[in-house]
Design a protein around this motif. Structure first.
Motif, PDB file in Angstrom:
ATOM      1  N   PHE A 104      -5.364 -10.021 -13.802  1.00 57.49           N
ATOM      2  CA  PHE A 104      -4.871 -10.243 -12.441  1.00 57.49           C
ATOM      3  C   PHE A 104      -5.699  -9.506 -11.400  1.00 57.49           C
ATOM      4  O   PHE A 104      -6.347  -8.507 -11.690  1.00 57.49           O
ATOM      5  N   GLN A 105      -5.667 -10.059 -10.187  1.00 60.22           N
ATOM      6  CA  GLN A 105      -6.294  -9.423  -9.035  1.00 60.22           C
ATOM      7  C   GLN A 105      -5.265  -8.582  -8.279  1.00 60.22           C
ATOM      8  O   GLN A 105      -5.586  -7.523  -7.765  1.00 60.22           O
ATOM      9  N   SER A 106      -4.045  -9.089  -8.184  1.00 59.59           N
ATOM     10  CA  SER A 106      -2.970  -8.344  -7.538  1.00 59.59           C
ATOM     11  C   SER A 106      -1.638  -8.817  -8.100  1.00 59.59           C
ATOM     12  O   SER A 106      -1.550  -9.891  -8.705  1.00 59.59           O
ATOM     13  N   ALA A 107      -0.630  -7.996  -7.892  1.00 55.45           N
ATOM     14  CA  ALA A 107       0.708  -8.305  -8.387  1.00 55.45           C
ATOM     15  C   ALA A 107       1.729  -7.658  -7.469  1.00 55.45           C
ATOM     16  O   ALA A 107       1.425  -6.695  -6.764  1.00 55.45           O
ATOM     17  N   ALA A 108       2.924  -8.194  -7.488  1.00 57.30           N
ATOM     18  CA  ALA A 108       4.011  -7.645  -6.679  1.00 57.30           C
ATOM     19  C   ALA A 108       5.318  -7.884  -7.417  1.00 57.30           C
ATOM     20  O   ALA A 108       5.398  -8.688  -8.347  1.00 57.30           O
ATOM     21  N   GLU A 109       6.338  -7.172  -6.982  1.00 59.36           N
ATOM     22  CA  GLU A 109       7.644  -7.294  -7.622  1.00 59.36           C
ATOM     23  C   GLU A 109       8.746  -7.133  -6.572  1.00 59.36           C
ATOM     24  O   GLU A 109       8.676  -6.253  -5.728  1.00 59.36           O
ATOM     25  N   ASN A 110       9.736  -7.997  -6.644  1.00 61.30           N
ATOM     26  CA  ASN A 110      10.961  -7.847  -5.864  1.00 61.30           C
ATOM     27  C   ASN A 110      12.101  -7.669  -6.858  1.00 61.30           C
ATOM     28  O   ASN A 110      12.174  -8.384  -7.858  1.00 61.30           O
ATOM     29  N   VAL A 111      12.969  -6.711  -6.588  1.00 59.87           N
ATOM     30  CA  VAL A 111      14.167  -6.540  -7.402  1.00 59.87           C
ATOM     31  C   VAL A 111      15.369  -6.468  -6.475  1.00 59.87           C
ATOM     32  O   VAL A 111      15.261  -6.103  -5.306  1.00 59.87           O
ATOM     33  N   ALA A 112      16.506  -6.847  -7.018  1.00 63.68           N
ATOM     34  CA  ALA A 112      17.760  -6.768  -6.272  1.00 63.68           C
ATOM     35  C   ALA A 112      18.893  -6.623  -7.258  1.00 63.68           C
ATOM     36  O   ALA A 112      18.771  -6.998  -8.429  1.00 63.68           O
ATOM     37  N   PHE A 113      19.974  -6.061  -6.799  1.00 62.23           N
ATOM     38  CA  PHE A 113      21.215  -6.188  -7.556  1.00 62.23           C
ATOM     39  C   PHE A 113      22.312  -6.461  -6.557  1.00 62.23           C
ATOM     40  O   PHE A 113      22.263  -6.028  -5.411  1.00 62.23           O
ATOM     41  N   ASN A 114      23.263  -7.268  -6.991  1.00 63.92           N
ATOM     42  CA  ASN A 114      24.396  -7.537  -6.132  1.00 63.92           C
ATOM     43  C   ASN A 114      25.643  -7.723  -6.964  1.00 63.92           C
ATOM     44  O   ASN A 114      25.588  -7.812  -8.189  1.00 63.92           O
ATOM     45  N   GLN A 115      26.745  -7.759  -6.274  1.00 59.25           N
ATOM     46  CA  GLN A 115      28.044  -7.841  -6.941  1.00 59.25           C
ATOM     47  C   GLN A 115      29.018  -8.505  -5.990  1.00 59.25           C
ATOM     48  O   GLN A 115      29.054  -8.202  -4.794  1.00 59.25           O
ATOM     49  N   GLY A 116      29.802  -9.423  -6.508  1.00 63.82           N
ATOM     50  CA  GLY A 116      30.862 -10.023  -5.716  1.00 63.82           C
ATOM     51  C   GLY A 116      30.484 -11.301  -5.003  1.00 63.82           C
ATOM     52  O   GLY A 116      31.216 -11.745  -4.130  1.00 63.82           O
ATOM     53  N   TYR A 117      29.373 -11.910  -5.359  1.00 57.87           N
ATOM     54  CA  TYR A 117      28.956 -13.158  -4.726  1.00 57.87           C
ATOM     55  C   TYR A 117      29.058 -14.311  -5.704  1.00 57.87           C
ATOM     56  O   TYR A 117      28.745 -14.163  -6.880  1.00 57.87           O
ATOM     57  N   ASP A 118      29.454 -15.479  -5.183  1.00 58.31           N
ATOM     58  CA  ASP A 118      29.497 -16.678  -6.015  1.00 58.31           C
ATOM     59  C   ASP A 118      28.100 -17.100  -6.444  1.00 58.31           C
ATOM     60  O   ASP A 118      27.918 -17.640  -7.528  1.00 58.31           O
ATOM     61  N   ASP A 119      27.109 -16.879  -5.581  1.00 54.21           N
ATOM     62  CA  ASP A 119      25.738 -17.273  -5.872  1.00 54.21           C
ATOM     63  C   ASP A 119      24.831 -16.059  -5.673  1.00 54.21           C
ATOM     64  O   ASP A 119      24.209 -15.892  -4.617  1.00 54.21           O
ATOM     65  N   PRO A 120      24.743 -15.202  -6.690  1.00 50.46           N
ATOM     66  CA  PRO A 120      23.940 -13.984  -6.541  1.00 50.46           C
ATOM     67  C   PRO A 120      22.451 -14.255  -6.327  1.00 50.46           C
ATOM     68  O   PRO A 120      21.773 -13.464  -5.676  1.00 50.46           O
ATOM     69  N   ALA A 121      21.942 -15.375  -6.827  1.00 48.61           N
ATOM     70  CA  ALA A 121      20.528 -15.697  -6.618  1.00 48.61           C
ATOM     71  C   ALA A 121      20.267 -15.973  -5.142  1.00 48.61           C
ATOM     72  O   ALA A 121      19.345 -15.410  -4.552  1.00 48.61           O
ATOM     73  N   ALA A 122      21.084 -16.816  -4.544  1.00 46.10           N
ATOM     74  CA  ALA A 122      20.910 -17.136  -3.116  1.00 46.10           C
ATOM     75  C   ALA A 122      21.085 -15.902  -2.250  1.00 46.10           C
ATOM     76  O   ALA A 122      20.362 -15.716  -1.269  1.00 46.10           O
ATOM     77  N   GLU A 123      22.017 -15.035  -2.610  1.00 42.82           N
ATOM     78  CA  GLU A 123      22.240 -13.813  -1.839  1.00 42.82           C
ATOM     79  C   GLU A 123      21.037 -12.888  -1.916  1.00 42.82           C
ATOM     80  O   GLU A 123      20.615 -12.311  -0.907  1.00 42.82           O
ATOM     81  N   ALA A 124      20.459 -12.749  -3.094  1.00 39.58           N
ATOM     82  CA  ALA A 124      19.258 -11.915  -3.240  1.00 39.58           C
ATOM     83  C   ALA A 124      18.112 -12.484  -2.415  1.00 39.58           C
ATOM     84  O   ALA A 124      17.416 -11.749  -1.712  1.00 39.58           O
ATOM     85  N   ILE A 125      17.927 -13.792  -2.467  1.00 36.95           N
ATOM     86  CA  ILE A 125      16.839 -14.425  -1.730  1.00 36.95           C
ATOM     87  C   ILE A 125      17.037 -14.261  -0.222  1.00 36.95           C
ATOM     88  O   ILE A 125      16.082 -13.962   0.508  1.00 36.95           O
ATOM     89  N   ARG A 126      18.272 -14.419   0.252  1.00 36.63           N
ATOM     90  CA  ARG A 126      18.538 -14.198   1.686  1.00 36.63           C
ATOM     91  C   ARG A 126      18.138 -12.777   2.080  1.00 36.63           C
ATOM     92  O   ARG A 126      17.536 -12.555   3.130  1.00 36.63           O
ATOM     93  N   GLY A 127      18.475 -11.811   1.244  1.00 36.18           N
ATOM     94  CA  GLY A 127      18.108 -10.429   1.513  1.00 36.18           C
ATOM     95  C   GLY A 127      16.605 -10.224   1.488  1.00 36.18           C
ATOM     96  O   GLY A 127      16.049  -9.529   2.348  1.00 36.18           O
ATOM     97  N   TRP A 128      15.931 -10.833   0.508  1.00 38.13           N
ATOM     98  CA  TRP A 128      14.481 -10.710   0.407  1.00 38.13           C
ATOM     99  C   TRP A 128      13.798 -11.296   1.640  1.00 38.13           C
ATOM    100  O   TRP A 128      12.847 -10.729   2.157  1.00 38.13           O
TER     101      TRP A 128
END
Length: 178
Positions: free
Chosen positions: A116-140
């Motif tokens: 690789f030339q470059s790399a990045a990482e996003n992490v999240a944790f959430n609790q209490g959402y019907d759609d935790p993936a969408a909530e993480a993405i909104r936050g990101w």
């Protein structure tokens, strides 16, 4: 939305962290971690969400590619080796084996065996959402550091999601430019 504890108190939490490296494979330089806490967790709260983590991973991948396409950016290619490392990290955070962080990011990227030339990482944790993936993405998307990763010139990505008995959902997305 499922945001109820046993006591009927509304509960929703999302915490985000962003890490970035623009280094050649033999070097590692981490960007300062951004963490955003948008709620509080009651020590008495117990949520047990039965999420299909594979579906959440696919949802994150699809939503990120839709977002990138809407901005005129190329779509990312999902890579099984990168997803494996992202999933292991999410599982380790969910189990408490490692703290919610980017600790070990360089090792995760190197463990993919992808040059690789470059790399990045996003992490999240959430609790209490019907759609935790969408909530993480909104936050990101709302966070400059995460957004920079989402809009980066990366070609490959991997996504990993894990949950724990407390109803917390841990999400990791790794981006690689090879």
């Amino acid at each position: 939305m499922i945001r109820q504890t046993a006591f009927g108190i509304a509960l929703s939490t999302i915490v985000l962290a962003s890490g970035l490296t623009n280094a050649i494979p033999t070097q590692y330089s981490a960007k300062k971690t951004n963490q955003v806490n948008t709620g509080t967790i009651s020590s008495q709260a117990v949520l047990t969400n039965n999420f299909n983590t594979t579906e959440l991973e696919k949802s994150i991948f699809d939503q990120i590619n839709s977002y990138r396409a809407s901005k005129g950016l190329s779509k990312l290619t999902l890579n099984k080796r990168i997803s494996k490392q992202a999933r292991i990290h999410s599982q380790n955070m969910a189990s408490g084996k490692v703290p919610f962080s980017h600790n070990g990011f360089e090792k995760r990227v190197k463990s993919t065996s992808i040059s690789f030339q470059s790399a990045a990482e996003n992490v999240a944790f959430n609790q209490g959402y019907d759609d935790p993936a969408a909530e993480a993405i909104r936050g990101w998307i709302k966070s400059p550091g995460h957004l920079k990763n989402l809009k980066g010139k990366y070609r490959l990505t991997g996504v990993g999601v894990a949950t724990n008995k407390q109803g917390q959902v841990y999400l990791t997305q790794i981006f690689i430019l090879n």
